[in-house]
Scaffold this active site. Structure first.
Site, PDB file in Angstrom:
ATOM      1  N   PRO A 267      30.932  52.500  40.385  1.00 19.78           N
ATOM      2  CA  PRO A 267      31.357  51.211  40.942  1.00 19.78           C
ATOM      3  C   PRO A 267      30.179  50.334  41.369  1.00 19.78           C
ATOM      4  O   PRO A 267      29.147  50.834  41.809  1.00 19.78           O
ATOM      5  CB  PRO A 267      32.160  51.629  42.172  1.00 19.78           C
ATOM      6  N   ARG A 305      29.709  32.567  39.209  1.00 18.74           N
ATOM      7  CA  ARG A 305      31.029  33.087  38.832  1.00 18.74           C
ATOM      8  C   ARG A 305      32.115  32.022  38.678  1.00 18.74           C
ATOM      9  O   ARG A 305      32.896  32.079  37.722  1.00 18.74           O
ATOM     10  CB  ARG A 305      31.468  34.184  39.817  1.00 18.74           C
ATOM     11  N   CYS A 336      23.456  19.331  37.521  1.00 20.67           N
ATOM     12  CA  CYS A 336      24.043  18.271  36.696  1.00 20.67           C
ATOM     13  C   CYS A 336      24.891  18.854  35.563  1.00 20.67           C
ATOM     14  O   CYS A 336      24.564  18.751  34.391  1.00 20.67           O
ATOM     15  CB  CYS A 336      22.974  17.324  36.171  1.00 20.67           C
TER      16      CYS A 336
HETATM   17  C1  PLP Z   1      28.949  50.158  32.142  1.00 25.73           C
HETATM   18  C2  PLP Z   1      29.325  49.567  33.443  1.00 25.73           C
HETATM   19  N1  PLP Z   1      29.431  50.366  34.514  1.00 25.73           N
HETATM   20  C3  PLP Z   1      29.752  49.885  35.724  1.00 25.73           C
HETATM   21  C4  PLP Z   1      30.014  48.546  35.913  1.00 25.73           C
HETATM   22  C5  PLP Z   1      30.352  48.088  37.282  1.00 25.73           C
HETATM   23  O1  PLP Z   1      31.490  47.373  37.345  1.00 25.73           O
HETATM   24  P1  PLP Z   1      32.095  46.920  38.728  1.00 25.73           P
HETATM   25  O2  PLP Z   1      31.085  46.120  39.438  1.00 25.73           O
HETATM   26  O3  PLP Z   1      33.264  46.137  38.333  1.00 25.73           O
HETATM   27  O4  PLP Z   1      32.427  48.161  39.468  1.00 25.73           O
HETATM   28  C6  PLP Z   1      29.944  47.666  34.818  1.00 25.73           C
HETATM   29  C7  PLP Z   1      30.292  46.236  34.939  1.00 25.73           C
HETATM   30  O5  PLP Z   1      31.392  45.862  34.632  1.00 25.73           O
HETATM   31  C8  PLP Z   1      29.580  48.192  33.555  1.00 25.73           C
HETATM   32  O6  PLP Z   1      29.458  47.394  32.505  1.00 25.73           O
HETATM   33  N1  LYS Z   2      29.442  39.799  36.267  1.00 25.84           N
HETATM   34  C1  LYS Z   2      30.863  39.997  36.316  1.00 25.84           C
HETATM   35  C2  LYS Z   2      31.388  41.325  36.003  1.00 25.84           C
HETATM   36  C3  LYS Z   2      30.871  41.963  34.762  1.00 25.84           C
HETATM   37  C4  LYS Z   2      30.030  43.095  35.142  1.00 25.84           C
HETATM   38  C5  LYS Z   2      29.231  43.723  34.083  1.00 25.84           C
HETATM   39  N2  LYS Z   2      29.941  44.422  33.051  1.00 25.84           N
HETATM   40  C6  LYS Z   2      31.472  39.331  37.527  1.00 25.84           C
HETATM   41  O1  LYS Z   2      30.817  38.586  38.189  1.00 25.84           O
HETATM   42  O2  LYS Z   2      32.616  39.500  37.796  1.00 25.84           O
END
Ligand code: PLP
Ligand code: LYS
Length: 408
Positions: A267, A305, A336
């Site tokens: 996570p 985001r 911008c």
């Molecule tokens: C391979 C992998 N592991 C873990 C995560 C962590 O995801 P999250 O921050 O949703 O727990 C991500 C992002 O989505 C990912 O691409």
């Molecule tokens: N960057 C994304 C989630 C994707 C994480 C990487 N696989 C977010 O802001 O929600």
């Protein structure tokens, strides 16, 4: 100390945030390390037997990494940069798992230089098995499968459904054979459903775990671990329910009951999202249609985001309570681009110049996705811990933006 299931924006004390804004200016990120620990405790309580790897991409700040390294978890890294930051913050190489997407050559070369032999690499392409062999890599590898199903806060992050990620299920035996032939120990399988999964995404998440379980049982290989990815969501909207962690843990255990291997989870968001806020100050106020535009000093370069995913972040005025007057306010940044809108049509106190806002759930994928577009220096990060605050990442300067240019 597991703390509440979710820390909403209204649960933050106003005084320390006001003080941080006075001392360090705005825009500024705040990260509460005690809350990170509470989030970790809840996860460990729900998954007592799992090995937890923190997905560094969510927030790679040293203070966060040190907090989690000290707590004994591992690190899941998406690049050589993340691996380097994790090692520098104190993670042991044996606790680092590198899960690249189409691993760039520079990353693979860098891993060898950095003693990457003890790092486990999760391979997402047949080519990368060859590329590791060509470089004389001697560490363990895991195979990332493309489960074909995904879930997440939007289609853009339903990773499991996207063929870019992983090796198709029917080619996994071939990948394991190729890796073994080249002398690698294939120690694990990996799959990731997507990011920001709430209760309505549990069925798809479950499907991904069942897929990895069936691949694991069909393989004639002893596996040390099965890594079911991250993706645990956090309810950013006031009407969203918190994720039922116990339900997800029970379903995961059931799906993997026939698999004799350590369960790994990775996570990111769940650990840090509600531990962070972004502070911004109003510079301009002007009428627009039936509402008002509040122009603040944070923009999409600080918090990408909303522009990238149309993501919702709650927003709260931290200025003195002003009862009564509320208006429909859109909060816009200084970049911008028309998509530089941090919050659309919110009912907020009638905005005033100088007013201080906090944007909630910005501890994950906030500072990490910040950029220098429009030549704007990135914001600082201030950590809160045990009642104290400390600057842990300084505000960038325009000189920082210019410095990487080469004289000619
Ligand atoms: C391979 C992998 N592991 C873990 C995560 C962590 O995801 P999250 O921050 O949703 O727990 C991500 C992002 O989505 C990912 O691409
Ligand atoms: N960057 C994304 C989630 C994707 C994480 C990487 N696989 C977010 O802001 O929600």
């Amino acid at each position: 100390m597991t703390g509440p299931t979710v820390r909403r924006l209204d649960d933050w004390d106003r005084d320390p945030l006001q003080e941080i804004a006075e001392t360090h200016g705005t825009p500024a990120y705040v990260i509460d390390l005690d809350r990170v620990r509470e989030n970790l405790d809840r996860l460990q309580t729900a998954f007592p037997d799992a090995r937890l790897l923190y997905a560094v991409k969510a927030n790679a700040g040293r203070a966060v990494l040190q907090t989690l390294a000290d707590a004994g978890v591992g690190a899941e890294c998406a690049s050589i940069g993340e691996v380097s930051r994790a090692l520098e913050a104190g993670f042991d190489p044996a606790d680092v798992q590198y899960t690249p997407v189409n691993a760039p050559a520079r990353d693979l070369d860098g891993l060898l230089i950095d003693g990457g032999g003890t790092i486990t690499i999760t391979v997402d392409a047949m080519d990368t098995i060859d590329r590791l062999a060509e470089r004389g890599f001697t560490g363990d590898i895991a195979i990332r499968i493309h489960p074909g199903t995904g879930a997440g806060h939007s289609d853009a992050v339903a990773t499991g459904a996207d063929a870019k990620f992983g090796i198709p299920v029917d080619r996994v035996p071939e990948a394991v054979a190729a890796a073994t032939e080249r002398g690698f120990d294939v120690v694990g399988l990996h799959a990731h459903a997507g990011s920001g999964i709430l209760n309505d995404g549990l069925a798809a998440h479950q499907e991904v775990i069942e897929t990895i379980a069936s691949v694991a049982t069909d393989l004639d290989t002893d596996l040390e671990f099965v890594d079911v990815g991250g993706g645990f969501g956090v309810p950013y909207r006031p009407d969203e329910e918190p994720l039922d962690l116990d339900a997800i843990a029970t379903a995961t255990r059931e799906a993997l009951s026939e698999v004799d291997a350590e369960l790994r989870i990775e996570p990111g968001r769940y650990l840090v999202a509600d531990a962070g806020v972004l502070l911004a100050r109003v510079n301009t106020v002007k009428p627009a249609g039936d509402g008002v535009l509040a122009g603040v000093d944070a923009g999409m370069t600080d918090l990408l985001r909303p522009a990238l995913y149309d993501a919702y972040h709650p927003i709260r005025s931290l200025s003195e309570d002003r009862a009564g007057e509320r208006e429909t306010v859109s909060v816009v940044g200084p970049i911008c681009e028309s998509t530089d809108v941090l919050a659309r049509d919110r009912r907020l106190p009638k905005p005033e110049r100088g007013e201080l806002y906090a944007l909630g759930f910005t501890g994950a994928y906030g500072i990490e996705m910040a950029s220098q577009y429009n030549s704007r220096p990135r914001a600082p990060v201030i950590a809160m811990e045990d009642g104290a605050t400390e600057l842990v990442r300084r505000r960038e300067t325009v000189e920082d933006v210019i410095d990487s240019e080469v004289d000619r």
